[in-house]
Design a protein around this motif. Structure first.
Motif, mmCIF file in Angstrom:
data_model
loop_
_atom_site.group_PDB
_atom_site.id
_atom_site.type_symbol
_atom_site.label_atom_id
_atom_site.label_comp_id
_atom_site.label_asym_id
_atom_site.label_seq_id
_atom_site.Cartn_x
_atom_site.Cartn_y
_atom_site.Cartn_z
ATOM 1 N N LEU A 89 -5.274 -9.348 16.775
ATOM 2 C CA LEU A 89 -6.365 -9.104 15.501
ATOM 3 C C LEU A 89 -6.605 -7.813 15.066
ATOM 4 C CD1 LEU A 89 -9.162 -11.487 17.273
ATOM 5 C CD2 LEU A 89 -7.943 -12.036 15.075
ATOM 6 N N THR A 90 -6.347 -6.639 15.798
ATOM 7 C CA THR A 90 -6.219 -5.359 15.623
ATOM 8 C C THR A 90 -5.074 -5.175 14.597
ATOM 9 O OG1 THR A 90 -7.299 -4.842 17.354
ATOM 10 C CG2 THR A 90 -6.636 -2.993 16.313
ATOM 11 N N ALA A 91 -3.959 -5.525 15.181
ATOM 12 C CA ALA A 91 -2.649 -5.557 14.352
ATOM 13 C C ALA A 91 -2.632 -6.304 13.033
ATOM 14 C CB ALA A 91 -1.466 -6.213 15.287
ATOM 15 N N ALA A 92 -3.198 -7.473 13.013
ATOM 16 C CA ALA A 92 -3.386 -8.213 11.885
ATOM 17 C C ALA A 92 -4.033 -7.474 10.861
ATOM 18 C CB ALA A 92 -3.927 -9.408 11.985
ATOM 19 N N GLU A 93 -5.038 -6.629 11.261
ATOM 20 C CA GLU A 93 -6.026 -5.963 10.258
ATOM 21 C C GLU A 93 -5.297 -4.874 9.804
ATOM 22 O OE1 GLU A 93 -8.474 -5.743 7.961
ATOM 23 O OE2 GLU A 93 -9.048 -7.273 9.479
ATOM 24 N N HIS A 94 -4.284 -4.240 10.528
ATOM 25 C CA HIS A 94 -3.557 -3.221 10.166
ATOM 26 C C HIS A 94 -2.802 -3.555 8.982
ATOM 27 C CE1 HIS A 94 -4.191 -0.651 14.057
ATOM 28 N NE2 HIS A 94 -5.486 -0.547 13.106
ATOM 29 N N THR A 95 -2.152 -4.757 9.303
ATOM 30 C CA THR A 95 -1.161 -5.454 8.304
ATOM 31 C C THR A 95 -1.967 -5.605 6.844
ATOM 32 O OG1 THR A 95 0.110 -6.141 9.901
ATOM 33 C CG2 THR A 95 0.549 -7.341 8.019
ATOM 34 N N ILE A 96 -3.074 -6.166 7.260
ATOM 35 C CA ILE A 96 -3.947 -6.755 5.839
ATOM 36 C C ILE A 96 -4.049 -5.355 5.043
ATOM 37 C CG2 ILE A 96 -6.285 -7.357 5.318
ATOM 38 C CD1 ILE A 96 -6.055 -9.148 7.541
ATOM 39 N N ASP A 97 -4.496 -4.192 5.777
ATOM 40 C CA ASP A 97 -4.684 -3.173 5.048
ATOM 41 C C ASP A 97 -3.406 -2.556 4.283
ATOM 42 O OD1 ASP A 97 -6.297 -0.316 4.684
ATOM 43 O OD2 ASP A 97 -4.280 0.247 5.626
ATOM 44 N N PHE A 99 -1.001 -4.504 3.240
ATOM 45 C CA PHE A 99 -0.990 -5.649 2.112
ATOM 46 C C PHE A 99 -1.652 -5.425 0.789
ATOM 47 C CE2 PHE A 99 -2.325 -9.593 0.119
ATOM 48 C CZ PHE A 99 -0.998 -10.343 -0.027
ATOM 49 N N ILE A 100 -2.950 -4.941 1.330
ATOM 50 C CA ILE A 100 -3.699 -4.672 0.030
ATOM 51 C C ILE A 100 -3.531 -3.444 -0.492
ATOM 52 C CG2 ILE A 100 -6.273 -4.082 -0.607
ATOM 53 C CD1 ILE A 100 -7.233 -6.277 1.644
ATOM 54 N N ASP A 101 -3.039 -2.509 0.311
ATOM 55 C CA ASP A 101 -2.869 -1.127 -0.077
ATOM 56 C C ASP A 101 -1.507 -0.705 -0.637
ATOM 57 O OD1 ASP A 101 -5.513 -0.136 -0.210
ATOM 58 O OD2 ASP A 101 -5.335 0.949 1.742
ATOM 59 N N VAL A 102 -0.383 -1.807 -0.729
ATOM 60 C CA VAL A 102 0.880 -1.327 -0.987
ATOM 61 C C VAL A 102 1.181 -0.486 -1.991
ATOM 62 C CG1 VAL A 102 1.387 -3.422 -2.515
ATOM 63 C CG2 VAL A 102 3.180 -2.313 -0.804
ATOM 64 N N GLU A 103 0.473 -0.407 -3.277
ATOM 65 C CA GLU A 103 0.663 0.283 -4.363
ATOM 66 C C GLU A 103 0.110 1.794 -3.849
ATOM 67 O OE1 GLU A 103 2.453 -0.224 -6.651
ATOM 68 O OE2 GLU A 103 2.562 -2.223 -6.101
ATOM 69 N N ARG A 104 -0.756 2.156 -3.059
ATOM 70 C CA ARG A 104 -1.558 3.387 -2.893
ATOM 71 C C ARG A 104 -0.418 3.845 -1.913
ATOM 72 N NH1 ARG A 104 -5.106 4.740 1.653
ATOM 73 N NH2 ARG A 104 -6.306 6.721 0.964
ATOM 74 N N ASP A 105 -0.108 2.965 -0.809
ATOM 75 C CA ASP A 105 0.952 3.674 0.102
ATOM 76 C C ASP A 105 2.385 3.982 -0.275
ATOM 77 O OD1 ASP A 105 -0.954 3.186 2.011
ATOM 78 O OD2 ASP A 105 -0.034 1.188 2.882
ATOM 79 N N ARG A 106 2.538 3.646 -1.649
ATOM 80 C CA ARG A 106 3.666 3.854 -2.260
ATOM 81 C C ARG A 106 3.710 5.641 -2.323
ATOM 82 N NH1 ARG A 106 6.516 -0.529 -3.295
ATOM 83 N NH2 ARG A 106 5.399 -2.547 -4.379
ATOM 84 N N VAL A 107 2.634 5.935 -2.712
ATOM 85 C CA VAL A 107 2.348 7.448 -3.087
ATOM 86 C C VAL A 107 1.889 8.289 -1.671
ATOM 87 C CG1 VAL A 107 0.903 9.122 -4.378
ATOM 88 C CG2 VAL A 107 1.813 7.006 -5.269
ATOM 89 N N LYS A 108 0.925 7.758 -0.926
ATOM 90 C CA LYS A 108 0.553 8.254 0.254
ATOM 91 C C LYS A 108 1.367 8.114 1.277
ATOM 92 C CE LYS A 108 -4.028 9.059 2.483
ATOM 93 N NZ LYS A 108 -3.995 10.487 2.378
ATOM 94 N N TRP A 109 2.094 6.792 1.749
ATOM 95 C CA TRP A 109 2.780 6.861 2.827
ATOM 96 C C TRP A 109 3.887 5.965 2.598
ATOM 97 C CZ3 TRP A 109 0.836 8.799 6.989
ATOM 98 C CH2 TRP A 109 -0.466 9.203 7.080
ATOM 99 N N PRO A 110 4.912 6.532 1.666
ATOM 100 C CA PRO A 110 6.008 5.913 1.146
ATOM 101 C C PRO A 110 6.854 5.606 2.003
ATOM 102 C CG PRO A 110 6.122 8.139 0.642
ATOM 103 C CD PRO A 110 5.013 7.850 1.358
#
Length: 194
Positions: A89-97, A99-110
């Motif tokens: 469940l915890t790992a799923a939540e990280h993956t959901i995050d 999934f939702i933040d993919v555009e933000r992560d392209r800049v912050k966590w590329p």
């Protein structure tokens, strides 16, 4: 628990390159994934989505709730089942995050798995759903429906977190770990919660 957090910090902030130039610490903390698409690297990308060094804290908080509710240790079967269910469940939540933040992560966590394209966004969403469904099923089969309600509430709040973070800040995370500990209590002693 502070020693564990310090150990996680040391591992995640240190570059542990193996012989194939893979940043093991980055994969385990969720901050780095290989950029080339091979079978092995795609597997490493799925591991990175889980953020194992951080996801391990979920079961530990859950165990604390179990321990407080029972005034002792649960059976080995309960501990093993709880560990797997809460980790999923915890790992799923990280993956959901991610999934939702993919555009933000392209800049912050590329260098994460979804922004690099190592794991397709749709595959990441299906992976998260599979982990969440497995964790919920284990909780229902081995524990009780009240725990499932607590877990679904935590998953719901976790899904809202990327949207709340930008408005409220990181304090919007606080209810989720609290619910994990409450989940541990509810798993073994639901009748004493209220």
């Amino acid at each position: 628990e502070l020693r564990l957090l310090y150990l996680i910090y040391i591992i995640s902030s240190t570059r542990h390159m193996d012989t194939n130039n893979v940043d093991v610490g980055g994969i385990l903390s969720g901050n780095w994934a290989p950029s080339t698409r091979t079978g092995k690297n795609m597997f490493l990308g799925l591991v990175q989505l889980q953020r194992p060094l951080i996801a391990i804290m979920g079961p530990l908080m859950f165990f604390a709730g179990m321990f407080l509710a029972m005034n002792g240790w649960p059976s080995p079967v309960e501990l093993a089942t709880a560990f797997v269910a809460v980790y999923l469940l915890t790992a799923a939540e990280h993956t959901i995050d991610d999934f939702i933040d993919v555009e933000r992560d392209r800049v912050k966590w590329p260098r994460r798995a979804m922004p690099t394209g190592l794991v397709a966004r749709g595959h990441g969403g299906a992976y998260a759903a599979g982990m969440a469904a497995s964790g919920i099923a284990l909780s229902y089969i081995f524990f009780n429906w009240q725990l499932v309600v607590v877990e679904l509430t935590a998953l719901g709040l976790g899904t809202l977190y990327p949207f709340m973070r930008d408005r409220v800040g990181y304090l919007s995370l606080i209810p989720i770990p609290a619910l994990i500990g409450i989940g541990g209590w509810v798993a073994v002693s639901p009748e004493t919660l209220f």
